[in-house]
Structures are given as structure tokens and as C-alpha cells.
Enzyme design. Structure first.
Site, PDB file in Angstrom:
ATOM      1  N   GLY A 393       0.856  -1.231  -0.129  1.00 39.11           N
ATOM      2  CA  GLY A 393       0.179  -0.009  -0.057  1.00 39.11           C
ATOM      3  C   GLY A 393       0.921   1.495   0.147  1.00 39.11           C
ATOM      4  N   PRO A 394       0.226   2.325  -0.205  1.00 39.92           N
ATOM      5  CG  PRO A 394      -1.303   3.861  -0.976  1.00 39.92           C
ATOM      6  CD  PRO A 394      -1.281   2.659  -0.385  1.00 39.92           C
ATOM      7  N   PRO A 395       2.708   4.843   1.272  1.00 43.95           N
ATOM      8  CG  PRO A 395       4.436   6.116   0.664  1.00 43.95           C
ATOM      9  CD  PRO A 395       3.215   5.617  -0.060  1.00 43.95           C
ATOM     10  N   GLY A 396       2.228   5.704   4.621  1.00 47.04           N
ATOM     11  CA  GLY A 396       1.707   6.359   5.760  1.00 47.04           C
ATOM     12  C   GLY A 396       0.232   5.509   5.992  1.00 47.04           C
ATOM     13  CB  VAL A 397      -1.721   3.079   4.419  1.00 48.43           C
ATOM     14  CG1 VAL A 397      -2.202   4.071   3.175  1.00 48.43           C
ATOM     15  CG2 VAL A 397      -0.943   1.884   3.917  1.00 48.43           C
ATOM     16  CE  LYS A 399       3.640  -0.126   3.428  1.00 48.91           C
ATOM     17  NZ  LYS A 399       2.938   1.277   3.434  1.00 48.91           N
ATOM     18  CB  THR A 400       5.278  -0.098  10.091  1.00 47.76           C
ATOM     19  OG1 THR A 400       5.837   0.090   9.136  1.00 47.76           O
ATOM     20  CG2 THR A 400       6.244  -0.310  11.392  1.00 47.76           C
ATOM     21  CB  SER A 716      -5.184   2.592 -16.271  1.00 48.65           C
ATOM     22  OG  SER A 716      -4.745   3.756 -15.964  1.00 48.65           O
ATOM     23  CE  LYS A 759      -5.965   4.116 -12.037  1.00 48.56           C
ATOM     24  NZ  LYS A 759      -5.963   3.213 -13.022  1.00 48.56           N
TER      25      LYS A 759
END
Length: 845
Positions: A393-397, A399-400, A716, A759
Site C-alpha cells: 500500500g501507499p506510504p503512511g497507511v 503497514k508497520t 489505464s 482513482k
């Protein structure tokens, strides 16, 4: 059942009819036997766990009332005869009552009571066996057993030579056994070795060996000396093997003790000699002794312990100044400190795990559900190999932080290892000890820090791995992350097998593209999409603002921020799918408030949207907004970036007298091919769409995507480019409230794409309320937040003609339109190729 318990001479006596000591060797002064064949009545004593043989003298302890009555009845007669019959082997432990006639064997021994004395309530008698008897009829059970018995004929010898050979073999085995048993009384040795009669020898061996009731009864019932000696020979051979094995075990144990004592004495003498010579190495020797003590206490596998002891012996022979001394010492410390068999106990309360995940993270319901499924499997099958997850996923969501929550829910240690920029395979596998400064790999180091062999280990930024001449770290991960191989992982430094299968590995990545397919195949991928504006507001309100208040030394009374201010920061001061920059900006506001309060300018500060400019300055981002009117040749598309989704405009204009297709805006190869495919499809189907074929010959086309400084790529945009070119050639404008995405083919099909959630959220933020999507992406709409889904009209298309019909308005009066001047767009929009398709929208080629 009622029977007289009896034991072998090597066990303590019980208050019943039983032998009390070793049977007395056979003597020559025995009573005259009664003539065989004549039945007579006699009192019966039931024996348990033993058999009394003829021509042997055995002491018995009698305590049960029935047994005492039988002995007293025998003593009241002139001959003092008593029949001793054993309880059947299958009934020995069936109860504690008195024995019944049906419980006894039919063959026993007629004995003569030689001596009797009473000690309290127990009678101690000395019984001498005279003849074998067979019960013909039972006469009474109370107050004691009585039966009519018949004396059996003496044991006959059929083959004199075979009996003599068996006797000599038995005596040889007895002699070997006596050599292994130094505690046997001398009279027993003399009686066995000096025995002339084979039958008497066999009976005596049967009385002193612990054969068991069934085997002893077989010897008693043997009718020939040949059969009796063969039984005795077989039983004695088995007992001799047991004695040999016991002697071997005792000898090995004694040798080990002697070796340890010898080593200790030699070490002490070596220390004394070195001290006298002035070469006192007490420090390093004490260090070696300390390592030896730690090694003895450590719980190590056999292979590891063997290698460690070998290295420790090398260390003891080396002086402290030797180059290898400190290398070996460091190696041994690593081996001893590693948790080879130490594990933490899992806490598998699924309700508590859900509470922890909900407490630490807002939203992400699908992700939480999949994590709980893995925890449920571990709960139902604790011996199962730990799963290997990959959060993408994108940074800052989050995950860690999800990995930390999993460790907290399981009650395990958490270790994080950043793989970003790692290029050397030895960082994972370790360096061989032949190199100066060698050390274990980061996997083994993390396990050592954790102190257990089943931590939750996070491999952060696995998509940022590099490779060069030093090796490929992603290849090393193929073994580390393979449950079928990692149970015997060998670090180059340790060169010993370590079990990694109990480690809960969690990898994180921003995109799956850079991860090699074999490595991707070993992981269970869990996609973590970006957050919507509503989710960001809730996360800020629940987690970010309270954390920043605490970190900046404020209180909830001193600092508050409105929802409108948070939404303004999220949209105008950040451009991300996660919340990291949002928290950073909230922290910046909090620090400025802390400055005011510390200078006593204010006692409490409430921040609203109108105040944000004073705290953070001018807005940094101006998101693309839906245009109220689009000229012909312009279409609205959607793009996926690492920071989330973006809205982009595809612009096309005709070039009179020009040739071909001119493309600008830093478009990648894939996007340029999509533009050429779109033009080729429209040219080949010009008549179908009402386009004059002469336009393709008389006009060139310039295709541009604004924010020209930002590289863009991905398939796309094919649908959007096709709509823009169709609008340009037909003069029909694209609906301004419509955005679209999808890949096209020359045959007119629309293929599915990825990153739809990001999107569509970007289009929704821009004010667009109508979306065109590939029909095979219909299942992905379930991932959208409910509040966003309700406000959108989503049209699914499968072919290009459906796209043109749904996207373009009615025909304008005078085609073709004039060239379009591209509008001003921010240069900070960063667009990347589309992410890999989810399993729900796999591309079929």
C-alpha cells in the site's frame, strides 16, 4: 480376589504368603517323598507372584486369615505338609480378596514346614518343596482351602546327552552372569556350579530368577528333564542379555564420570604449572570456564552443542593474544545466546485481537478480517508453520503499525528490519568467519535481540531491495520466506541450522512491481488501499491529534482543532494516500500553539480552518477540479500514484497539414503505445463513428497530458485517450462530469486495471460524480466506502464503442474544433505506472 500376595526375594515382604529372602540352595538331607499316585487331602496355601519349586527351601510371610488358617492346619498334622499353589498370571492383580479354587493353577508343589515363628500378626515359616502335585478335587474354601491332590511322577530324562549339554551351557551362562554380579552370596555360587543333578539346578535357577509366574509355572509343569532344561536355558539367556546391558550402561556412566574428574584434575594442574612458570593465564582460563558453564546451562540441539564444545576446546588451547581467540569467543557467545528452543507462548484470544486491531487502526475492515483469519488458523493448529504476509500500500497507511498490532495481539516480540537500499546478500545471510570483522546476518541478529525463536519479524520496504556484484538479497529471501526450507536455515557466520519456520514474517511494500515473481509467490499479499477524506478525518480525530497533543506537552483543554481545519490540511497541505504528512502538519500547528502557551500569550487555543493559513502558510497543493465545460478533444482521466489517486486531463488538438501523432507530457512507452492504438482503432473504424477518413490524412494530432515535468506511464489511460481523440475527430464534447479509466486493445475491447479505489476517491474529491470503468472491474467497487459509493454513478463498459457512447455528448454544429491551448496545471502531481491488478481483476491476454 482372595489370594496370598507373594514377591521375589529382592522386593520387600508383604503380610501374605511370599518369599522373604533368597531360596536356600538344595540340600541332601531332604524328607522322604510320598509315593506317587495315591490321592490324599491337604491344606492349600495360595501364592501370588511366585512359584515354589521342589527341592528348594523358601521363607514365606503369611498374614491373611485364610493363609494363616491353612498353615495352622498343616502344623496340626504329624507330617506338617502344605500344598503351595500359585494364582494364575492373568488374575494376579485383579483384586485384593482371598483366592478361590478357580483362580489357582492345577499343578503346585507339596511342601513341608520346617520352622515357624509369629511376629505380631504375621507368621514366618520356612517351607521346603518336596514333590510336584496335581489337584484332583477341591474339598473346602472356609476357613481355608483344602483339596485332594496327587503326587506327580518324578521328571524323567529322555536324551541324556542333550540334557548334559544343556546343563553345561546353563552353568557357563551362570558363571558369566556371576562375573557381572559381584554381590551374589558365595553359597549360591557354590550350589550352582557344584550341582550335579540337572533337574535340581533348573529348579533352583527358576526360584532365584525373576521370570514371572507364567514362565515359572511352565518349568514346574515340565514332565521331562529335556523340556525343563530347555526352558531354563532360554530364560537364563534372556536374563544374561539384560545383565550384560545393565553392566554396559553402568560401565559407560562410570567412564564418563572418570573422564570428567580426570579433565578437572588436569585443568587444575595446568593452572598450577602456569602459575609457577609465571605464565598466568587466569583471566582467559576463567573466561573459558565461564563459557563452559553457560554452555552447559544452555538448551541447545545436539548438533549445535557438539560444534560449540569443539570450538570451546579450541579456545582453551589458544592464548588470549592469538588472532582466533576473540573470533571464537564471539562465535560461542552468539551460539549460547541464541534462543534455539526458547519460544513465547501465543495469546490466541480472537476477541482481544480484534479489540487491539480496532483500537490501533480505524477502518481497514477487510485487512483486519484477513489478519484474524490467519490468527484463527494458528489457534486451531498451533504446530502449523507461521504465515508469511506482505502488506502492499501507499506510504503512511499503517503497514508497520499493523505488524506491531499483530505482535501485541499474539503476545509475541516484535522485530523490524528495514530492507530499503540493501544490496549485499551477506547482510541477510551473514559473513563467513574467515573474514575480518565477520558477523551474523540481520535475521540472526534480530532473533538474538528478540530472545525467542518465534517473534513477529517485519521486513520493511521489501520492494526497495537492490543488487550488485555483492549478490542479490532477494534471492536470499527465497529461502528465508519459504516454509518448506527455512526450518534448516544456515547463516554463513554460524554455519548451523536454525529453525525460522516459527517466525511470523510480515513484509511491507509500496508496490508489487519491483518484487521478483518467485519472491512474490512465497507471500500472501494483502493490499492496504489509501484513505478517503472522511477516513482521514476520523483517523486524525481519534489518533493523530491526541498523539500530537501528548508529544508536544499540551492538554486537550489547551489545544483543540476543528474538523474543517483538519479537512483543509488534508486537501490543501498534503497529497498522500496515508496520513503521515497530515500528522506532521497537525504537529506543526501544535508546536506553534505550544509556543504561545509557553510564552503565556494564550491559556488555550482553538484552531479553525480560517487560522490554518497563519500557522502553515499558503496552501501547497491545488487538486484538479472537475471542469464545468470541456472543449472537444479533452477528456478527464484518473491515475494511480504512490501517494494515492489523481485526476488528469488528456488534451488533443488537430494540426492542419500535419502528419502522424505528436505526444508530449513525459509519457512512458506503455502510455505512448496506448495513444497509437487508440488512433489506429478510430482510423480503422472511422465510418462507424462518423469520422471522415480524409481527416487522418489531412491533419496531424498533438496529444498532451498536463504537468509535463512529471513522468507518467501505464495502460489505464487508453480509454481516456480514445475518448479525447474521438471527441476531437467527431466534434462531440466529452461530458465534464465524467471520468474514466481502462486499458484498450486494437480489437476494441476494454481490459480491467488496478488501483481503482484510489482513482475513484480522487475523482470524487475533484467533484466528479460519473465514472466509466471496465466491466471486469465490477467486483472491485465493493472496496469503496459506502458514503462515496452512494454519491457516484458508475457505468461499466466492455468495448470502445460503449465508452464513446457513454462519454461523448451530442454532435456540435461545426467540426472540426479549433486547436486547444492546454490549461495551467500544478507541476507537483506525481503519476506512476498503474499498480499490479488485484486477483479480482486479473488481465486475460
Amino acid at each position: 480376589m482372595s489370594e496370598e500376595p507373594s514377591q521375589k526375594p529382592d522386593t520387600p515382604p508383604e503380610p501374605a504368603s511370599q518369599p522373604q529372602s533368597q531360596p536356600t540352595p538344595p540340600t541332601t538331607g531332604e524328607p522322604a517323598a510320598l509315593p506317587p499316585g495315591e490321592p490324599f487331602e491337604v491344606a492349600v496355601l495360595a501364592l501370588q507372584n511366585t512359584t515354589l519349586f521342589p527341592e528348594t527351601v523358601v521363607p514365606l510371610a503369611v498374614g491373611r486369615p485364610h493363609s494363616v488358617a491353612a498353615v495352622e492346619a498343616a502344623l496340626s498334622t504329624e507330617e506338617k505338609l502344605l500344598a503351595c499353589i500359585t494364582v494364575r498370571a492373568d488374575l494376579e492383580n485383579s483384586g485384593a480378596g482371598d483366592a478361590k479354587p478357580a483362580d489357582l493353577y492345577q499343578v503346585g508343589t507339596l511342601t513341608m514346614i520346617k520352622r515357624m515363628e509369629r511376629i505380631e500378626e504375621t507368621m514366618h515359616i520356612m517351607a521346603q518343596g518336596t514333590d510336584r502335585i496335581r489337584v484332583l478335587e477341591w474339598k473346602q474354601e472356609e476357613p481355608h482351602l483344602r483339596a485332594v491332590v496327587q503326587i506327580l511322577p518324578e521328571v524323567e530324562t529322555v536324551d541324556q546327552e542333550a540334557v548334559e549339554a544343556l546343563k553345561r551351557n546353563v552353568q557357563a551362562m551362570v558363571q558369566e552372569a556371576l562375573a557381572l554380579l559381584p554381590g551374589v552370596p558365595p553359597e549360591v555360587r557354590v550350589a550352582i556350579m557344584g550341582s550335579v543333578q540337572p533337574v535340581r539346578l533348573a529348579y533352583f535357577l527358576g526360584s532365584i530368577l525373576n521370570l514371572g509366574v507364567e514362565q515359572e509355572q511352565k518349568m514346574l509343569e515340565a514332565n521331562s528333564a529335556d523340556e525343563l532344561l530347555r526352558l531354563a536355558h532360554g530364560y537364563l539367556a534372556r536374563e544374561l542379555e539384560i545383565i550384560r546391558l545393565r553392566s554396559k550402561i553402568a560401565t559407560e556412566a562410570q567412564s564418563e564420570m572418570d573422564k570428567s574428574q580426570r579433565d578437572y584434575i588436569l585443568r587444575q594442574q595446568m593452572k598450577a604449572i602456569q602459575k609457577e612458570l609465571g605464565d598466568d593465564e587466569g583471566g582467559e582460563r576463567a573466561e573459558a570456564e565461564l563459557l563452559r558453564e553457560r554452555l552447559a546451562k544452555a538448551d541447545l540441539p545436539d548438533e549445535v552443542r557438539t560444534e560449540a564444545e569443539r570450538e570451546l576446546k579450541r579456545l582453551e588451547r589458544l592464548p588470549a593474544a592469538a588472532p582466533d581467540y576473540h573470533v571464537i569467543r564471539t562465535y560461542l557467545e552468539y551460539v549460547i545466546e541464541l534462543p534455539w528452543r526458547k519460544s513465547s507462548e501465543d495469546k490466541l484470544d480472537l476477541k482481544e485481537a480484534r479489540r487491539i486491531l480496532d483500537e490501533d487502526h480505524y477502518g481497514l475492515e477487510d485487512v483486519k478480517e484477513r489478519i484474524l483469519e490467519f490468527l484463527a488458523v494458528i489457534k486451531l493448529r498451533p504446530d502449523a508453520k507461521s504465515p508469511i504476509l506482505c502488506f502492499v500500500g501507499p506510504p503512511g497507511v499503517g503497514k508497520t503499525s499493523l505488524g506491531r498490532s499483530i505482535a501485541r495481539a499474539l503476545g509475541r516480540q516484535f522485530e523490524r528490519m528495514s530492507l530499503g537500499g540493501m544490496r549485499d546478500e551477506a547482510e541477510l545471510r551473514g559473513h563467513r568467519r574467515t573474514y575480518i570483522g565477520s558477523m551474523p546476518g540481520r535475521i540472526i541478529q534480530s532473533i538474538r535481540r528478540a530472545g525467542v525463536n518465534n517473534p513477529v519479524m517485519m521486513l520493511d520496504e521489501i520492494d526497495k531491495l537492490g543488487n550488485d556484484y555483492r549478490g542479490d538479497p532477494s534471492s536470499a529471501l527465497l529461502e528465508i520466506l519459504d516454509p518448506q526450507q527455512n526450518s534448516t536455515f544456515r547463516d554463513h557466520y554460524l554455519d548451523l541450522p536454525f529453525d525460522l519456520s516459527r517466525i511470523f514474517f510480515i513484509a511491507t511494500a509500496n508496490q508489487m512491481g519491483p518484487i521478483p515473481p518467485p519472491l512474490r509467490d512465497r507471500m500472501e499479499v494483502i493490499a492496504i488501499p489509501g484513505y478517503s477524506d472522511m477516513e482521514k478525518l476520523q483517523i486524525a480525530r481519534r489518533y493523530l491529534v491526541p498523539r500530537q497533543i501528548e508529544e508536544n506537552g499540551l492538554s486537550a483543554r489547551q489545544f483543540s482543532i476543528s474538523d474543517a481545519a483538519i479537512e483543509l490540511i488534508a486537501t490543501r497541505y498534503t497529497r498522500e494516500a496515508g496520513v503521515r504528512q497530515l500528522e506532521r502538519n497537525i504537529g506543526s500547528v501544535a508546536r506553534k500553539v505550544a509556543l504561545k502557551i509557553a510564552q503565556r500569550e494564550e491559556e488555550s487555543v482553538s484552531v479553525d480552518a480560517a487560522d490554518i493559513h497563519d500557522y502553515l502558510g499558503a496552501p501547497r497543493f491545488y487538486p484538479e477540479q472537475a471542469r464545468k465545460e470541456l472543449p472537444a478533444g479533452v477528456a478527464t482521466g484518473m491515475a494511480w500514484t504512490e501517494m494515492g489517486g489523481e485526476v488528469l486531463f488528456i488534451e488533443a488538438t488537430l494540426l492542419p497539414g500535419g502528419r502522424g501523432l505528436t505526444i508530449t507530457g513525459q509519457l512512458g512507452e506503455v502510455m505512448q503505445e496506448s495513444a497509437r492504438a487508440a488512433q489506429s482503432y478510430l482510423w480503422s473504424h472511422a465510418t462507424e463513428f462518423g469520422i471522415s477518413p480524409e481527416m487522418f490524412k489531412d491533419y496531424g494530432v498533438h496529444l498532451h497530458v498536463p504537468a509535463g515535468a512529471i513522468p507518467k506511464d501505464g495502460p489505464s489511460a487508453g480509454v481516456t485517450i480514445t475518448a479525447a481523440l474521438a471527441s476531437l475527430y467527431t466534434g462531440r464534447r466529452v461530458r465534464p462530469d465524467t471520468a474514466m479509466t481502462g486499458e484498450i486493445t486494437l480489437s476494441g475491447l476494454v481490459f480491467p486495471v488496478g488501483g481503482l479505489k484510489e482513482k475513484i476517491l480522487a475523482a470524487h474529491r475533484a467533484g466528479i460524480r460519473r465514472i466509466l470503468l471496465p466491466s471486469r472491474n465490477e467486483a472491485d467497487i465493493e472496496d469503496l466506502p459506502e458514503d462515496v459509493r452512494k454519491e457516484l454513478e458508475i457505468v461499466f463498459v466492455a468495448r470502445i464503442n460503449e465508452v464513446i457512447d457513454a462519454a461523448l455528448e451530442v454532435l456540435v454544429a461545426n467540426p472540426p474544433p479549433p486547436p486547444i491551448i492546454p490549461g495551467n496545471h500544478p507541476d507537483s502531481v506525481h503519476r506512476q505506472p498503474d499498480p499490479p491488478l488485484t486477483p479480482l481483476s486479473v488481465r486475460q491476454e
